[in-house]
Design a protein around this motif. Structure first.
Motif, PDB file in Angstrom:
ATOM      1  N   ILE A 197      -4.590  17.587  -7.211  1.00 31.04           N
ATOM      2  CA  ILE A 197      -4.204  17.542  -5.797  1.00 31.04           C
ATOM      3  C   ILE A 197      -2.996  16.625  -5.652  1.00 31.04           C
ATOM      4  N   THR A 198      -1.987  17.064  -4.884  1.00 33.18           N
ATOM      5  CA  THR A 198      -0.893  16.135  -4.563  1.00 33.18           C
ATOM      6  C   THR A 198      -0.937  15.867  -3.067  1.00 33.18           C
ATOM      7  N   THR A 199      -0.659  14.614  -2.713  1.00 35.99           N
ATOM      8  CA  THR A 199      -0.899  14.178  -1.343  1.00 35.99           C
ATOM      9  C   THR A 199       0.339  14.272  -0.471  1.00 35.99           C
ATOM     10  N   ASP A 200       0.114  14.658   0.800  1.00 38.79           N
ATOM     11  CA  ASP A 200       1.194  14.609   1.774  1.00 38.79           C
ATOM     12  C   ASP A 200       0.938  13.438   2.716  1.00 38.79           C
ATOM     13  N   LEU A 201       1.898  13.162   3.582  1.00 36.40           N
ATOM     14  CA  LEU A 201       1.861  11.947   4.400  1.00 36.40           C
ATOM     15  C   LEU A 201       0.631  11.775   5.258  1.00 36.40           C
ATOM     16  N   ARG A 202       0.142  12.884   5.826  1.00 30.45           N
ATOM     17  CA  ARG A 202      -0.907  12.746   6.839  1.00 30.45           C
ATOM     18  C   ARG A 202      -2.314  12.825   6.268  1.00 30.45           C
ATOM     19  N   LEU A 203      -2.451  12.749   4.957  1.00 33.70           N
ATOM     20  CA  LEU A 203      -3.788  12.849   4.368  1.00 33.70           C
ATOM     21  C   LEU A 203      -4.639  11.664   4.801  1.00 33.70           C
ATOM     22  N   ASN A 204      -4.068  10.478   4.780  1.00 35.24           N
ATOM     23  CA  ASN A 204      -4.844   9.301   5.228  1.00 35.24           C
ATOM     24  C   ASN A 204      -3.903   8.126   5.462  1.00 35.24           C
ATOM     25  N   GLN A 205      -4.472   7.019   5.959  1.00 32.92           N
ATOM     26  CA  GLN A 205      -3.718   5.773   6.110  1.00 32.92           C
ATOM     27  C   GLN A 205      -4.254   4.810   5.065  1.00 32.92           C
ATOM     28  N   PRO A 206      -3.431   4.435   4.057  1.00 38.24           N
ATOM     29  CA  PRO A 206      -3.962   3.587   2.993  1.00 38.24           C
ATOM     30  C   PRO A 206      -4.374   2.198   3.488  1.00 38.24           C
ATOM     31  N   ARG A 207      -5.386   1.647   2.847  1.00 34.97           N
ATOM     32  CA  ARG A 207      -5.844   0.296   3.198  1.00 34.97           C
ATOM     33  C   ARG A 207      -4.912  -0.758   2.587  1.00 34.97           C
ATOM     34  N   TYR A 208      -4.952  -1.955   3.166  1.00 38.16           N
ATOM     35  CA  TYR A 208      -4.263  -3.088   2.556  1.00 38.16           C
ATOM     36  C   TYR A 208      -5.218  -3.746   1.585  1.00 38.16           C
ATOM     37  N   ALA A 209      -4.680  -4.311   0.507  1.00 33.01           N
ATOM     38  CA  ALA A 209      -5.529  -5.049  -0.418  1.00 33.01           C
ATOM     39  C   ALA A 209      -5.833  -6.404   0.206  1.00 33.01           C
ATOM     40  N   THR A 210      -7.117  -6.728   0.311  1.00 37.16           N
ATOM     41  CA  THR A 210      -7.483  -8.030   0.892  1.00 37.16           C
ATOM     42  C   THR A 210      -7.371  -9.109  -0.167  1.00 37.16           C
ATOM     43  N   LEU A 211      -7.238 -10.350   0.253  1.00 42.05           N
ATOM     44  CA  LEU A 211      -7.061 -11.450  -0.711  1.00 42.05           C
ATOM     45  C   LEU A 211      -8.216 -11.549  -1.705  1.00 42.05           C
ATOM     46  N   PRO A 212      -9.463 -11.486  -1.264  1.00 41.92           N
ATOM     47  CA  PRO A 212     -10.571 -11.526  -2.242  1.00 41.92           C
ATOM     48  C   PRO A 212     -10.448 -10.412  -3.281  1.00 41.92           C
ATOM     49  N   ASN A 213     -10.034  -9.218  -2.834  1.00 39.43           N
ATOM     50  CA  ASN A 213      -9.899  -8.103  -3.777  1.00 39.43           C
ATOM     51  C   ASN A 213      -8.736  -8.308  -4.732  1.00 39.43           C
ATOM     52  N   ILE A 214      -7.678  -8.957  -4.246  1.00 40.91           N
ATOM     53  CA  ILE A 214      -6.557  -9.254  -5.126  1.00 40.91           C
ATOM     54  C   ILE A 214      -7.016 -10.195  -6.234  1.00 40.91           C
ATOM     55  N   MET A 215      -7.859 -11.165  -5.874  1.00 43.43           N
ATOM     56  CA  MET A 215      -8.384 -12.107  -6.878  1.00 43.43           C
ATOM     57  C   MET A 215      -9.287 -11.378  -7.868  1.00 43.43           C
TER      58      MET A 215
END
Lengths: 350, 251
Positions: B176-194
Motif C-alpha cells: 500500500i502507498t499512502t496519500d495525504l488524507r489517509l491519516n494525521q500522523p502523531r507526534y512522538a512524545t518525550l517518554p516515547n523518544i526516551m
C-alpha cells in the motif's frame, strides 16, 4: 459523435508512424526507435491525456514506429481501438497487476525501444510496476525529451529540474506530463490512413499467476464544466472560502468564465470540495491560459501544480502572501467582495 | 501479522531549496532534514492497524547513509517496535530501493508493506509499485483509506485517482502507498523518544542482502526552472478585468 471525432484525431496522430504488434524490427545504421504507448480509454474513446504521450513519443525521433496499447473488455475497447488491443474480462478495469503483466508480455514479443504513458493516476500506477518486471528504472513525470535516452523531470516540487540519462539495456520507460506535451488541434476533416489493428494473443496470459486485486467501485463527479487537467481557464479556491457553501462562489465564477474549478489541499482537507479538484505537487498539475487563485496563500506545494500557467491572477487579503510572487496580476483584497464584483462585471464567455 | 513500513529521510517540506552553482544537485548540507511526510503517514497507519489488534509488530525500514538512523529513531519514537537500516553511501534509485525492500520482505515475511506514495525530494512515485511488481503482490497506491479484514485476509483500499475515489479489494500480503488524507500522523512524545533509544536497529548492507545496486540511470545535471517575469499589483477589479482583456488577452 465526440467519440468518433476523438477516434479520428487519434488515428490521424498515429497514422504516419504506427505499426502492428507483430511487424519485424528493422535494424539500420540509424538507431531504431519503436515506442509502445499505454493508452487510457473510457466509454469507447481514448482519453485526451493519452494523446500527449503520442506527441511526446513523436519527439523521440523521426523514425519512430509508435503503437498504442489498449487493454479493456468487450465492445468499448474495440470502438476505441487503434493499434494493439488486449480484449479480456481481466482488463475490465485498469488494474495495475494484469496491466503491468500485459506490458511485460507485449515487450517480450515486440521488443520496443521505448514504453510510455501519460503521468495520470493510470500511468503512474501501472508503468513503474511494469518497469520492475522488466528490470528497468523508469523515468516519471518527464517534462522535456532532450534525446532518445535523455530526459528532464521536476524534483523538489518543481523547484529544480533534473536531467537524467537512461543507460540500461532494456526499453526506456517513461511517464510524461501531459501539460508539457500539448496535443495540437487537428482538423476533423483531415484524411488519415487507418492504423492497422491487431489483437494480443492472451492464451498464455495465465490468470492464476496474476495476484488477486479486485475492483469494487468508484465515485466521480459528473460535471458539465471542462476537465481540470486541460481547461483553458482554471478558478481555484483556498481555505479562505471558509465553507463548502461559500465555495459555490468559485463555481459560479468558473461557470461565468467557462472554466474548470480547482482547489488547494487545505480546501479539500476541510471538505469544501472532493479530492479530484486538488491542484498541487501531489494533486493535479495544470497549465491553463489563465489561472485565478482566490484566498490561496501560495505554498510551495500548491505552486508546484500551477506555476506553468500562462497568466496567473491572485486575490488575497494578505499582501505578503507568497502567491503574489508568482502572480502576473495581484489584487490585495477580500475575495468575498472581489468575486461578486467580477461576477457582475466580467463579460459573458464567448 | 507483521507490518513493514519504508521511511525516507528528505529535506524538510518547508525548506526553500537551492540548486548548487555547479549544477550537480540541490544543496542539502546544513539544511533541515525530516521524515518524508508520506512515510510518516504510512507509519501512522501501520501503528493504528497494530493498535486495533490486527498486527503484532511494526518494523520501520530505511536505506542510505548513517544519518538514516536519526529518521529511524523518530519512527521508533512514534511507536515502531524495531527498525532496519540498510546502509549504503551510494545513490539509491527507486529500483534499487525496491530490490532491497524485496530482500527484506523475504527475510521478515510481513503481511503488509506500506510506503509513502512519493518522496518530496525526487517526487518519483515509483518505489511502491515496483516492489509490488517484484514481489508479485497486489498494490493499492495513493490510499486515502485502508480497512483490513483479517478473516477474509484482504485489505479494502480507497484510492485517490484523477476521476475521484476508487475502491479496490486486495488479497494479503499486499503493498500500500499512502496519500495525504489517509491519516494525521502523531507526534512522538518525550517518554516515547526516551524509550526509543533502547529499541533495536538492525543493520544490513546491500551485499549481505545479495542485491546489486548498480544503476541504469545517470543524473546529468540539476538546474533551476525558468523564472517567471515579475507581476504587477492591480488597484481594483475594473483594473484587473481591463488588464486580462486588453493586455493579457485571456478573456
Amino acid at each position: 459523435m465526440a467519440a468518433q471525432v476523438l477516434r479520428r484525431k487519434t488515428l490521424a496522430n498515429l497514422s504516419a508512424h504506427s505499426s502492428s504488434l507483430f511487424s519485424k524490427s528493422s535494424f539500420s545504421l540509424q538507431r531504431f526507435i519503436s515506442t509502445l504507448v499505454l493508452g487510457e480509454h473510457e466509454g469507447g474513446s481514448i482519453k485526451a491525456q493519452s494523446l500527449s504521450a503520442v506527441v511526446a513519443a513523436k519527439s523521440l525521433g523521426e523514425d519512430n514506429s509508435i503503437s498504442m496499447l489498449l487493454a479493456g473488455s468487450g465492445p468499448s475497447v474495440h470502438e476505441a481501438a487503434s493499434v494493439i488491443v488486449a480484449d479480456s474480462d481481466t482488463f475490465m478495469y485498469p488494474l495495475a497487476e494484469p496491466c503491468a503483466k500485459l506490458v511485460h508480455l507485449i515487450q517480450q514479443k515486440g521488443g520496443y525501444s521505448h514504453i510510455m504513458a501519460t503521468s495520470s493516476s493510470f500511468g503512474k500506477n501501472i508503468l513503474p510496476r511494469a518497469a520492475a518486471l522488466l528490470d528497468v528504472s523508469p523515468i516519471t513525470d518527464v517534462i522535456e525529451i532532450s534525446g532518445p535516452q535523455l530526459f528532464v523531470r521536476p524534483i523538489y516540487a518543481g523547484n529544480a529540474f533534473c536531467t537524467v540519462r537512461y543507460t540500461g539495456a532494456g526499453p526506456c520507460m517513461l511517464t510524461i506530463r501531459s501539460t508539457s506535451f500539448p496535443v495540437p488541434l487537428t482538423s476533423a476533416n483531415s484524411k488519415s490512413d487507418v492504423a492497422p489493428i491487431s489483437q494480443v494473443d492472451l492464451s498464455t496470459f495465465g490468470e492464476d499467476k496474476v495476484c488477486k486485486s479486485k475492483y469494487v467501485n468508484h465515485t466521480s463527479q459528473d460535471s458539465e464544466r471542462p476537465d481540470l487537467s486541460n481547461a483553458r481557464i482554471v478558478v481555484t479556491g483556498g481555505r479562505a472560502l471558509k465553507s463548502a457553501e461559500n465555495f459555490k462562489m468559485i463555481e459560479k465564477l468558473a461557470e461565468k468564465l467557462g472554466a474548470a474549478v480547482g482547489a488547494t489541499r487545505a480546501a479539500v482537507d476541510a471538505g469544501f470540495v472532493p479530492n479530484e479538484l486538488q491542484v498541487g505537487q501531489t494533486g493535479k498539475i495544470v497549465a491553463p491560459e489563465l489561472y485565478m487563485a482566490f484566498g490561496v496563500s501560495g505554498a510551495i506545494q500548491h505552486l508546484a501544480g500551477m506555476r506553468d500557467s500562462k497568466v496567473i491572477v491572485a486575490v488575497n487579503k494578505d499582501a505578503d502572501a507568497p502567491i503574489f510572487q508568482v502572480a502576473d496580476y495581484g489584487l490585495v483584497g477580500d475575495l468575498f467582495e472581489v468575486i461578486p464584483q467580477l461576477l457582475e462585471k466580467l463579460p459573458e464567455k464567448k | 501479522m507483521k507490518i513493514m513500513v519504508a521511511i525516507k529521510r528528505v529535506v524538510d517540506y518547508a525548506v526553500k531549496i537551492r540548486v548548487k552553482p555547479d549544477k550537480s544537485g540541490v544543496e542539502t548540507s546544513n539544511v533541515k532534514m525530516s521524515m518524508n511526510p508520506f512515510c510518516e503517514i504510512g507509519l501512522e497507519e501501520a501503528l493504528r492497524i497494530k493498535e486495533s489488534g490486527l498486527a503484532s509488530e511494526v518494523i520501520a525500514v530505511s536505506m542510505g547513509p548513517s544519518q538514516c538512523v536519526d529518521t529511524l529513531r523518530t519512527g521508533l519514537a512514534m511507536g515502531a517496535d524495531r527498525a532496519i537500516h540498510v546502509e549504503s553511501s551510494a545513490i539509491l534509485y527507486p529500483l534499487s530501493v525496491a530490490k532491497l525492500l524485496k530482500a527484506l520482505v523475504d527475510v521478515e515475511k510481513p503481511g503488509l508493506l506500506i510506503l509513502g506514495k512519493q518522496a518530496i525530494d525526487d517526487d518519483c512515485n515509483q518505489t511502491g509499485q515496483m516492489v509490488a511488481g517484484l514481489l508479485n503482490w497486489p498494490q493499492g497506491t495513493f490510499a486515502s483509506k485502508v480497512v483490513l479484514d483479517k478473516q477474509r485476509d484482504v485489505a479494502t483500499v480507497e484510492r485517490e485517482v484523477d476521476g475521484g475515489l476508487e475502491t479496490l479489494c486486495l488479497d494479503l500480503p499486499a503493498v500500500i502507498t499512502t496519500d495525504l488524507r489517509l491519516n494525521q500522523p502523531r507526534y512522538a512524545t518525550l517518554p516515547n523518544i526516551m524509550k526509543a533509544k533502547s529499541k533495536v536497529i538492525k543493520k544490513f548492507t546491500p551485499q549481505e542482502l545479495n542485491v546489486d545496486i548498480k544503476s541504469d540511470l545517470e543524473v546529468v545535471q540539476v538546474t533551476e526552472p525558468p523564472k517567471r517575469k515579475a507581476g504587477v499589483i492591480v488597484s481594483s477589479v475594473d483594473d484587473l478585468i481591463d488588464k486580462l482583456k486588453n493586455e493579457a488577452h485571456v478573456i
